[in-house]
Design a protein around this motif. Sequence first.
Motif, mmCIF file in Angstrom:
data_model
loop_
_atom_site.group_PDB
_atom_site.id
_atom_site.type_symbol
_atom_site.label_atom_id
_atom_site.label_comp_id
_atom_site.label_asym_id
_atom_site.label_seq_id
_atom_site.Cartn_x
_atom_site.Cartn_y
_atom_site.Cartn_z
ATOM 1 N N LEU A 1 -21.110 4.334 -3.715
ATOM 2 C CA LEU A 1 -19.710 4.754 -3.762
ATOM 3 C C LEU A 1 -18.846 3.531 -4.021
ATOM 4 O O LEU A 1 -19.197 2.409 -3.645
ATOM 5 N N LEU A 2 -17.706 3.764 -4.642
ATOM 6 C CA LEU A 2 -16.807 2.678 -5.024
ATOM 7 C C LEU A 2 -15.575 2.682 -4.121
ATOM 8 O O LEU A 2 -15.183 3.716 -3.588
ATOM 9 N N GLY A 3 -14.964 1.521 -3.971
ATOM 10 C CA GLY A 3 -13.782 1.441 -3.132
ATOM 11 C C GLY A 3 -13.158 0.065 -3.177
ATOM 12 O O GLY A 3 -13.391 -0.731 -4.097
ATOM 13 N N GLU A 4 -12.353 -0.220 -2.165
ATOM 14 C CA GLU A 4 -11.630 -1.495 -2.058
ATOM 15 C C GLU A 4 -11.249 -1.704 -0.599
ATOM 16 O O GLU A 4 -10.940 -0.728 0.103
ATOM 17 N N GLU A 5 -11.308 -2.932 -0.131
ATOM 18 C CA GLU A 5 -10.721 -3.258 1.168
ATOM 19 C C GLU A 5 -9.311 -3.779 0.914
ATOM 20 O O GLU A 5 -9.126 -4.905 0.439
ATOM 21 N N VAL A 6 -8.349 -2.948 1.205
ATOM 22 C CA VAL A 6 -6.942 -3.281 0.981
ATOM 23 C C VAL A 6 -6.528 -4.202 2.125
ATOM 24 O O VAL A 6 -6.388 -3.780 3.274
ATOM 25 N N THR A 7 -6.312 -5.479 1.800
ATOM 26 C CA THR A 7 -6.180 -6.530 2.806
ATOM 27 C C THR A 7 -4.727 -6.970 2.896
ATOM 28 O O THR A 7 -4.289 -7.876 2.184
ATOM 29 N N VAL B 1 -5.748 -0.399 -5.542
ATOM 30 C CA VAL B 1 -4.751 -0.080 -4.516
ATOM 31 C C VAL B 1 -4.061 -1.372 -4.111
ATOM 32 O O VAL B 1 -4.709 -2.343 -3.717
ATOM 33 N N ASP B 2 -2.739 -1.385 -4.192
ATOM 34 C CA ASP B 2 -1.967 -2.597 -3.901
ATOM 35 C C ASP B 2 -1.973 -2.889 -2.410
ATOM 36 O O ASP B 2 -2.183 -2.016 -1.566
ATOM 37 N N TRP B 3 -1.735 -4.156 -2.085
ATOM 38 C CA TRP B 3 -1.799 -4.629 -0.693
ATOM 39 C C TRP B 3 -0.566 -5.441 -0.312
ATOM 40 O O TRP B 3 -0.505 -5.983 0.785
ATOM 41 N N ARG B 4 0.443 -5.503 -1.167
ATOM 42 C CA ARG B 4 1.559 -6.438 -0.971
ATOM 43 C C ARG B 4 2.707 -5.787 -0.210
ATOM 44 O O ARG B 4 3.780 -5.542 -0.747
ATOM 45 N N TYR B 5 2.480 -5.559 1.095
ATOM 46 C CA TYR B 5 3.502 -4.962 1.951
ATOM 47 C C TYR B 5 3.093 -5.190 3.398
ATOM 48 O O TYR B 5 1.933 -5.484 3.699
ATOM 49 N N ARG B 6 4.058 -5.047 4.282
ATOM 50 C CA ARG B 6 3.808 -5.125 5.718
ATOM 51 C C ARG B 6 4.226 -3.825 6.380
ATOM 52 O O ARG B 6 4.910 -2.988 5.777
ATOM 53 N N ALA B 7 3.821 -3.666 7.648
ATOM 54 C CA ALA B 7 4.060 -2.407 8.338
ATOM 55 C C ALA B 7 5.552 -2.095 8.444
ATOM 56 O O ALA B 7 5.958 -0.929 8.343
ATOM 57 N N ARG B 8 6.383 -3.098 8.636
ATOM 58 C CA ARG B 8 7.808 -2.850 8.843
ATOM 59 C C ARG B 8 8.496 -2.275 7.607
ATOM 60 O O ARG B 8 9.610 -1.754 7.701
ATOM 61 N N GLU B 9 7.846 -2.347 6.457
ATOM 62 C CA GLU B 9 8.458 -1.831 5.226
ATOM 63 C C GLU B 9 8.257 -0.335 5.030
ATOM 64 O O GLU B 9 8.852 0.250 4.113
ATOM 65 N N ASN B 10 7.401 0.279 5.862
ATOM 66 C CA ASN B 10 7.167 1.723 5.792
ATOM 67 C C ASN B 10 6.748 2.190 4.397
ATOM 68 O O ASN B 10 7.203 3.224 3.910
ATOM 69 N N GLY C 1 -3.129 -5.825 8.626
ATOM 70 C CA GLY C 1 -4.334 -5.043 8.818
ATOM 71 C C GLY C 1 -5.018 -4.702 7.514
ATOM 72 O O GLY C 1 -4.426 -4.792 6.433
ATOM 73 N N HIS C 2 -6.296 -4.316 7.632
ATOM 74 C CA HIS C 2 -7.116 -3.984 6.470
ATOM 75 C C HIS C 2 -7.451 -2.503 6.503
ATOM 76 O O HIS C 2 -7.685 -1.930 7.575
ATOM 77 N N VAL C 3 -7.516 -1.891 5.324
ATOM 78 C CA VAL C 3 -7.881 -0.485 5.232
ATOM 79 C C VAL C 3 -8.875 -0.316 4.093
ATOM 80 O O VAL C 3 -8.722 -0.905 3.021
ATOM 81 N N LEU C 4 -9.923 0.466 4.339
ATOM 82 C CA LEU C 4 -10.898 0.772 3.305
ATOM 83 C C LEU C 4 -10.414 1.963 2.492
ATOM 84 O O LEU C 4 -10.137 3.026 3.045
ATOM 85 N N ALA C 5 -10.272 1.753 1.177
ATOM 86 C CA ALA C 5 -10.104 2.863 0.241
ATOM 87 C C ALA C 5 -11.520 3.268 -0.145
ATOM 88 O O ALA C 5 -12.145 2.656 -0.999
ATOM 89 N N LEU C 6 -12.052 4.285 0.505
ATOM 90 C CA LEU C 6 -13.485 4.573 0.511
ATOM 91 C C LEU C 6 -13.812 5.733 -0.415
ATOM 92 O O LEU C 6 -13.294 6.835 -0.251
ATOM 93 N N GLY C 7 -14.669 5.450 -1.407
ATOM 94 C CA GLY C 7 -15.139 6.506 -2.297
ATOM 95 C C GLY C 7 -14.146 6.910 -3.358
ATOM 96 O O GLY C 7 -14.131 8.064 -3.797
ATOM 97 N N THR C 8 -13.332 5.990 -3.832
ATOM 98 C CA THR C 8 -12.322 6.297 -4.844
ATOM 99 C C THR C 8 -12.940 6.407 -6.235
ATOM 100 O O THR C 8 -14.081 6.009 -6.474
ATOM 101 N N ASP C 9 -12.148 6.938 -7.170
ATOM 102 C CA ASP C 9 -12.582 7.021 -8.563
ATOM 103 C C ASP C 9 -12.860 5.637 -9.122
ATOM 104 O O ASP C 9 -12.220 4.655 -8.710
ATOM 105 N N PRO C 10 -13.781 5.516 -10.074
ATOM 106 C CA PRO C 10 -14.047 4.214 -10.688
ATOM 107 C C PRO C 10 -12.780 3.592 -11.265
ATOM 108 O O PRO C 10 -11.958 4.276 -11.885
#
Length: 480
Positions: free
Chosen positions: A221-227, A244-253, A231-240
Motif C-alpha cells: 500500500l502507498l502513503g505518506e507520513e505527513v510530518t 499531502v501538504d504538511w506546512r501548517y500548525r494546529a492553531r491554524e485550524n 505531530g505526524h499523521v499517516l496518509a495510509l493507503g492513498t492513490d498512487p
Amino acid sequence: MTGAASALTLGTVSFAEAAAGEGDRTEVVRGTLPPGSPDFVYLPVEVPHGVRELHVAYAYERPAVPAGTAGNALDIGVFDERGFRGWSGGARTEFFLRSDAATPGYVAGPVRAGTWRIALGPYTVAPQGLAYTVTITLRFGPSEPVVRPVYPPERARGRGRDWYRGDCHLHTVYSDGRRTPAEVAALAREAGLDFLTTTEHNTHAGHGAWAGPAGDDLLILLGEEVTTRNGHVLALGTDPGTFVDWRYRARENRFGRYAREIRRAGGLVVPAHPHATCIGCAWKFGMGEADVVEVWNGPWTADDEVSLQAWDSALGRGRWTPAMGNSDAHRDPDRVGTPQTVVLADDLSRTAILAGLRAGRSYVAESSAVSLSFTAGDGRGRTADIGERLAAAPDTPVTVQLTVTGAPDCTARLVTDQGTLHTAPLPPAGEGTVEWRTTPAYATYVRAEVRRAPVVPGLPGPLVAFTNPVFLDGSAASTA
C-alpha cells in the motif's frame, strides 16, 4: 511573517541571462536565520528555458549550545512552478532533478522554465542563529525522455476472508531511512507479513519504487507520513502519486482540509505516535479527524503506554477510534513488523485491508509468533468478534473468550470502561484460553491485553499484544 507556520520569502536568484547550451551555471546564496524564524523560508529561483537538470547543495553551521538547548537543524525541499517536487528534510545535503531521474525523495520530471522555490525548514535554531549556504547549479542541454512511474498492484493472492498481518509505518532511502524498498520488502516477508505501507516523510516520490518488491505474497500500500511541527499523521493507503501538504500548525485550524484530501485519495487518516517526545512529534490536532490511531510504535516504551491509556480513556467516554501498531522502522537494527497489525479482511487487497482497519477488525502483536482470537457470545448463538458489537439486553450474561498462542510467561488482561476486571496467567508455553463472564450493564466494551511481567513494580508490564474492543451495547460505539 504572520502566524506560527508563516513563511519568509528571500530575494530571487536569477539565471535569466543564461542561454541554452552554455553548460553549467552556479549561484551561491548565504544567510543567517535568527531564533524564532518562520517554519519555512523560501528561496525563489528563476529557471530559464533549456535546463536539463537542477542540482542543489546546502550546508549550515552547528555551533555549540548550552546543555538542554536545541541546536541547529535545517530541512530542505523544492517546489517547481506548478507545485511539489521533493523533500528530504535533514536526511541529505544535496539533491538533483531531471526528466528521467531524481534523488530519492524527489520527483523526476522536466525542469521547466519558471519560478521554482527551494524550501528551507529551520526545524530548530540555536541561540547564535542558523548560518546557511545554498548552492544552486543549473545544467543546460537536451533532456532525456520522461520515465513514467510504475506502481504496485492493489491486490495480492491472499487466502480469501482471513486475518492478514501488516506493518503500515515504514521508511526507506526515499526519506530518512537507510534501507531500499527491496530490502524492506525482504524483511517484511521474513517477519511473516502479508502487506505493508510505505510512508515516507512529506513525499510521495517513492511510490513508483515498489512495483518490483511487490508480489503475489506481499501487498504494497502507498502513503505518506505527513510530518508537521505539531505531530505526524499517516496518509495510509492513498492513490498512487498522492501528495499531502504538511506546512501548517494546529492553531491554524487547517488540518481538516488535508484530512479530507487523504480520504478523497482513498486513504485513512492515522495520527502516528501521538505521545512521542521528540520535537514536533506529539499529536496536537485532536482526534476528530482520525480514522485509526497508531497506539503502538516500534518497541514498547512509556510513550506507547501513555498512548494506550489515552486511547482507552477515549473509549470510556464513548469515542471509538480503532487502534493499530506499526514498527516505524528506518534502519538496522529497527525490526520490520515489530509490532504488526493483524486485520480481518475479505481478501488481500487495498480496499479490503483498509475496510478492516477502518472498522477496527484488528489486533496488534509484537511479532508473527503471537496470535489472538477474541470473541463475546450470549449463549444463544449470537457472537461478536473484535471491532464488532454484541446486541444484548443490559442483564444478559455474556461470555468473553480470549485464546492466545505464542506468548510464554505472559498474563492476559480483560479491560473494560471500568478498567481491568479480569487477569489470568497464561500457561508457561504461552498457549491458552481465558474466559470471563459479564453483562452489558457491567461492561460496555471489553478488550484484551497480553503482557509480560512488570519491569517496574506497580506499573503494567510490557505489552505483547492487544485487541480493539468488542462492544456489548450500542452506546459505547458513539462517535460523539
